[in-house]
Motif scaffolding. Structure first.
Motif, short mmCIF file in Angstrom:
data_model
loop_
_atom_site.label_atom_id
_atom_site.label_comp_id
_atom_site.label_asym_id
_atom_site.label_seq_id
_atom_site.Cartn_x
_atom_site.Cartn_y
_atom_site.Cartn_z
N ILE A 148 0.89 -1.15 0.00
CA ILE A 148 0.00 0.00 0.00
C ILE A 148 0.93 1.20 0.00
N ILE A 149 0.82 2.01 -1.03
CA ILE A 149 1.78 3.08 -1.27
C ILE A 149 1.12 4.44 -1.11
N ALA A 150 1.80 5.31 -0.37
CA ALA A 150 1.36 6.71 -0.23
C ALA A 150 2.06 7.52 -1.31
N GLN A 151 1.25 8.17 -2.13
CA GLN A 151 1.82 8.97 -3.22
C GLN A 151 0.83 10.07 -3.59
N ASP A 152 1.34 11.25 -3.77
CA ASP A 152 0.51 12.40 -4.18
C ASP A 152 -0.68 12.63 -3.26
N GLY A 153 -0.49 12.39 -1.95
CA GLY A 153 -1.53 12.68 -0.97
C GLY A 153 -2.64 11.66 -0.87
N THR A 154 -2.48 10.51 -1.52
CA THR A 154 -3.49 9.45 -1.45
C THR A 154 -2.78 8.09 -1.38
N LEU A 155 -3.55 7.02 -1.50
CA LEU A 155 -3.00 5.66 -1.41
C LEU A 155 -3.39 4.85 -2.64
N PHE A 156 -2.56 3.87 -2.96
CA PHE A 156 -2.93 2.85 -3.92
C PHE A 156 -2.22 1.56 -3.55
N ILE A 157 -2.75 0.45 -4.04
CA ILE A 157 -2.14 -0.86 -3.81
C ILE A 157 -1.44 -1.27 -5.10
N ASP A 196 -1.98 -2.15 -10.27
CA ASP A 196 -2.21 -1.02 -9.38
C ASP A 196 -3.71 -0.86 -9.16
N ARG A 197 -4.10 -0.72 -7.90
CA ARG A 197 -5.51 -0.51 -7.54
C ARG A 197 -5.58 0.78 -6.72
N ARG A 198 -6.16 1.80 -7.30
CA ARG A 198 -6.19 3.09 -6.62
C ARG A 198 -7.30 3.16 -5.58
N TYR A 257 -11.95 1.42 0.33
CA TYR A 257 -12.37 0.94 -0.98
C TYR A 257 -11.29 1.25 -2.01
N PHE A 258 -10.66 0.21 -2.51
CA PHE A 258 -9.74 0.34 -3.63
C PHE A 258 -10.46 -0.23 -4.86
N ASP A 259 -9.92 0.01 -6.04
CA ASP A 259 -10.54 -0.51 -7.26
C ASP A 259 -10.66 -2.03 -7.18
#
Length: 182
Positions: free
Chosen positions: A97-106, A126-128, A138-140
């Protein structure tokens, strides 16, 4: 003769319930969302997912699944999955789970028991992040719903190309928490 306001409000409430009909039963698919093109991910940080750190055991239809989340470091919360059945190992998964540009994605990849990649060679999946509502992330096509201090449930929407298949429901329980000191 005029109806008292309380009586009128009660009648209107009853009519609203009757006109809506019986409530639809909740399904696993109700717990999963799909990303829509052109929509932005909400603001989020790894602090909102630090409750995942630890060793978890889950129940998949094929058999038990283990998931270990290590503490976040340098903007990533890494995870390792081992899914098994009575015949052996089904698959492994490595994710962050990555923090990038002020949000998270897997970001994740799956591997066979012999460590051959499932996904094509074009790279990881990648699941934003789509939303955080209460205790649910809730991720994609996948969500993590915290169901107690030592439990969460994963809902994963299986796809066949663009067609939706079943939604897997995988309840997890914490086996151990990790504590680290500097």
């Amino acid at each position: 003769m005029m109806c008292p306001p309380r009586f009128l409000a009660a009648i209107l409430a009853c009519l609203a319930v009757v006109s809506l009909g019986p409530a639809r039963a909740e399904t696993p698919r109700d717990h999963v969302r799909r990303a829509e093109a052109g929509t932005a991910s909400p603001p989020a940080s790894l602090a909102e997912v630090d409750w995942l750190v630890g060793y978890w055991i889950g129940d998949m239809p094929e058999g038990p699944v283990e998931q270990v989340f290590l503490p976040a470091d340098k903007g990533q919360l890494p995870s390792f999955v081992r899914a098994t059945n009575p015949d052996g190992i089904i698959f492994y998964e490595i994710s962050n789970i990555i923090a990038q540009d002020g949000t998270l994605f897997i970001r994740l990849r799956h591997f066979t028991p012999g460590l051959s990649g499932w996904e094509d060679q074009s790279g990881p999946i990648d699941r934003r992040l789509i939303a955080i509502e209460g205790d649910t992330l809730y991720f994609d096509r996948v969500s993590f719903r915290r169901t107690g201090p030592y439990a969460y449930t994963v809902y994963f929407l299986n796809m066949d190309g663009d067609a939706e298949r079943e939604t897997l429901v995988i309840p997890f329980r914490r086996v151990a928490a990790f504590t680290f000191s500097d």
